[in-house]
Design an enzyme around this catalytic site. Structure first.
Site, short mmCIF file in Angstrom:
data_model
loop_
_atom_site.label_atom_id
_atom_site.label_comp_id
_atom_site.label_asym_id
_atom_site.label_seq_id
_atom_site.Cartn_x
_atom_site.Cartn_y
_atom_site.Cartn_z
N SER A 186 83.40 23.65 20.82
CA SER A 186 83.82 22.38 21.40
C SER A 186 85.31 22.11 21.27
O SER A 186 85.85 21.30 22.02
CB SER A 186 83.03 21.24 20.77
OG SER A 186 83.26 21.20 19.38
N HIS A 214 77.28 21.10 24.23
CA HIS A 214 78.36 20.92 25.21
C HIS A 214 78.09 21.72 26.49
O HIS A 214 79.03 22.19 27.13
CB HIS A 214 79.71 21.33 24.61
CG HIS A 214 80.28 20.30 23.70
ND1 HIS A 214 80.89 19.15 24.15
CD2 HIS A 214 80.32 20.23 22.35
CE1 HIS A 214 81.30 18.43 23.12
NE2 HIS A 214 80.96 19.06 22.01
N LYS A 243 75.29 13.48 24.86
CA LYS A 243 76.46 13.92 25.63
C LYS A 243 76.15 13.80 27.13
O LYS A 243 76.02 12.69 27.63
CB LYS A 243 76.90 15.30 25.17
CG LYS A 243 77.51 15.21 23.77
CD LYS A 243 77.96 16.51 23.16
CE LYS A 243 78.66 16.22 21.83
NZ LYS A 243 78.17 17.04 20.73
C1 LIG Z 1 77.84 16.87 19.30
C2 LIG Z 1 77.30 18.07 18.69
C3 LIG Z 1 76.27 18.01 17.76
C4 LIG Z 1 75.73 16.71 17.24
O1 LIG Z 1 74.96 16.07 18.21
P1 LIG Z 1 74.41 14.61 17.90
O2 LIG Z 1 73.22 14.48 18.76
O3 LIG Z 1 75.53 13.67 18.27
O4 LIG Z 1 74.11 14.54 16.46
C5 LIG Z 1 75.74 19.20 17.28
N1 LIG Z 1 76.23 20.39 17.69
C6 LIG Z 1 77.25 20.48 18.58
C7 LIG Z 1 77.75 21.81 18.99
C8 LIG Z 1 77.82 19.33 19.08
O5 LIG Z 1 78.84 19.41 19.94
#
Ligand SMILES: *Cc1c(COP(=O)(O)O)cnc(C)c1O
Length: 397
Positions: A186, A214, A243
């Site tokens: 990310s 992502h 997301k």
């Molecule tokens: C955002 C993200 C998470 C966490 O996700 P949430 O549902 O907000 O806890 C886990 N792994 C990756 C790669 C992320 O980008």
């Protein structure tokens, strides 16, 4: 023994240390909904730092679905899933996620942080091995730590090193071996090399787990994520509803039925934490319906990413190459990233600087992120602000 006031003074001192290093993160308040434009401090700002890839975070269809689910199923569950917290909606969303991702079943968690945190410990024991990419998300790192499996780490996307670690795990007598990787890293917007990873896994008898936070919703055909993008199969996928899929909250693990069933019996964040609220689950179902038919939004997202990358590169900024809607503008020192973010804020553009410990020292950056709902006028406004801020900070001549 030190008293409480000494303890609090100690905490104050660490905070001053963080601030003195220029690493203090300050949260800025948005008045109103998350969107392409947000109100902050009484001003309207162009928002280039949300994970709102498809622009669904304030979509009226999701708000209506959330309201309908709340009207029919109430506000909260007041229970974990296995006691009395499972509604028809929860099972419908799990089945819907599994179908969307082409997996046998799926299990919901309160967040993907919990999905990754709870995944490894029930599945793998001391006889087993987990091989993890060095740039994996913090939640994978924590989840791996919580398991008793032997841990191996390979340098980010270094396939020679991955093979070395696979051989080491096998030489160490591991019973089961699992490779764990983010689908997209990310901070860089780089994709994991899934064709090579799955081929190596096959050759060394390992399983592959991919965290596709992502990517799900917009990478690959119908937004089915990085494995679909590359046309490969992986064993276990984790992801988030926080997301592209509406941006509220909620995580999941999708994979073979036995994996999901063992997690239902044993995953601690599942067993000991509340069920997702109906509004989030109902809107999650609606989000998947929208996403499956959203080729137009995906096309605009990637067209925006191309236009934005080209504009920044032409202005003279240093970018990391790629196609992903994460577009990092590389600045070097933390102070410069913060100065750039401040100059952009003055010009009506909201971005976040990223610096150590989130990225390596000397690799500070502003990570911009595209959204399908950004118009050409928004992007031109953003590019003008970047050019002006670049000159004001000396990043551009
Ligand atoms: C955002 C993200 C998470 C966490 O996700 P949430 O549902 O907000 O806890 C886990 N792994 C990756 C790669 C992320 O980008």
């Amino acid at each position: 023994m030190a008293d409480k006031s000494a303890f609090l003074a100690y905490l104050d001192e660490s905070l001053r240390g963080i601030e003195a290093e220029g690493l203090l993160k300050r949260e800025r308040e948005i008045a109103g909904a998350q969107g392409v434009r947000v109100r902050m401090g009484g001003r309207e700002m162009l928002n280039l730092c949300a994970n709102n890839y498809l622009g669904l975070a304030d979509d009226p269809r999701l708000i209506a679905a959330a309201e309908a689910a709340m009207a029919g199923h109430g506000y909260g569950m007041a229970s974990v899933r296995f006691i009395c917290g499972t509604q028809d909606l929860h099972r419908a969303l799990e089945a819907r996620i599994a179908r969307f991702l082409g997996k046998e079943d799926a299990i919901l968690f309160a967040a993907c942080f919990d999905a990754n945190g709870g995944l490894f410990e029930p599945l793998l024991g001391a006889e087993d091995a987990i091989i993890s990419d060095s740039l994996n998300h913090a939640s994978i790192i924590d989840g791996v730590r919580l398991s008793k499996a032997r841990r191996y780490r390979y340098a980010n996307s270094d396939m020679d090193d991955l093979e070395t670690q696979l051989k080491a795990a096998r030489a160490g007598g591991a019973r089961f071996v699992m490779i764990a990787t983010d689908g997209v890293f990310s901070m860089d917007g780089y994709l994991a090399k899934l064709p090579e990873i799955t081929a190596l896994a096959e050759r060394h008898g390992a399983m592959v787990m991919v965290d596709d936070c992502h990517a799900t919703g917009f990478m690959g055909p119908e937004g089915r994520g990085t494995p679909a993008h590359f046309g490969v199969e992986v064993d276990i996928l984790t992801g988030t509803l926080g997301k592209a899929l509406g941006g509220a909250l909620g995580g999941y693990v999708a994979g073979p039925r036995a994996v999901v069933e063992v997690l239902r019996q044993r995953a601690r964040p599942y067993l000991f934490s509340n069920a997702l609220p109906p509004a989030v689950v109902g809107a999650g179902l609606a989000a998947l319906d929208i996403v499956e038919g959203a080729n137009d939004l995906r096309a605009r997202l990637f067209e925006n990413a191309r236009y934005w990358r080209a504009g920044l590169a032409e202005a003279g900024f240093t970018l990391l190459a790629g196609e992903h809607p994460i577009v990092p503008v590389m600045l070097g020192e933390a102070g410069l990233a913060q100065a750039m973010a401040a100059e952009l804020a003055l010009r009506g553009v909201h971005v976040a600087g990223f610096f150590f410990p989130v990225v390596p020292k000397g690799a500070a950056r502003i990570r911009t992120q595209m959204n399908a709902r950004l118009g050409r006028d928004d992007l031109d406004f953003g590019l003008e602000a970047f050019r002006a801020a670049g000159r004001a900070t000396g990043v551009l001549a």
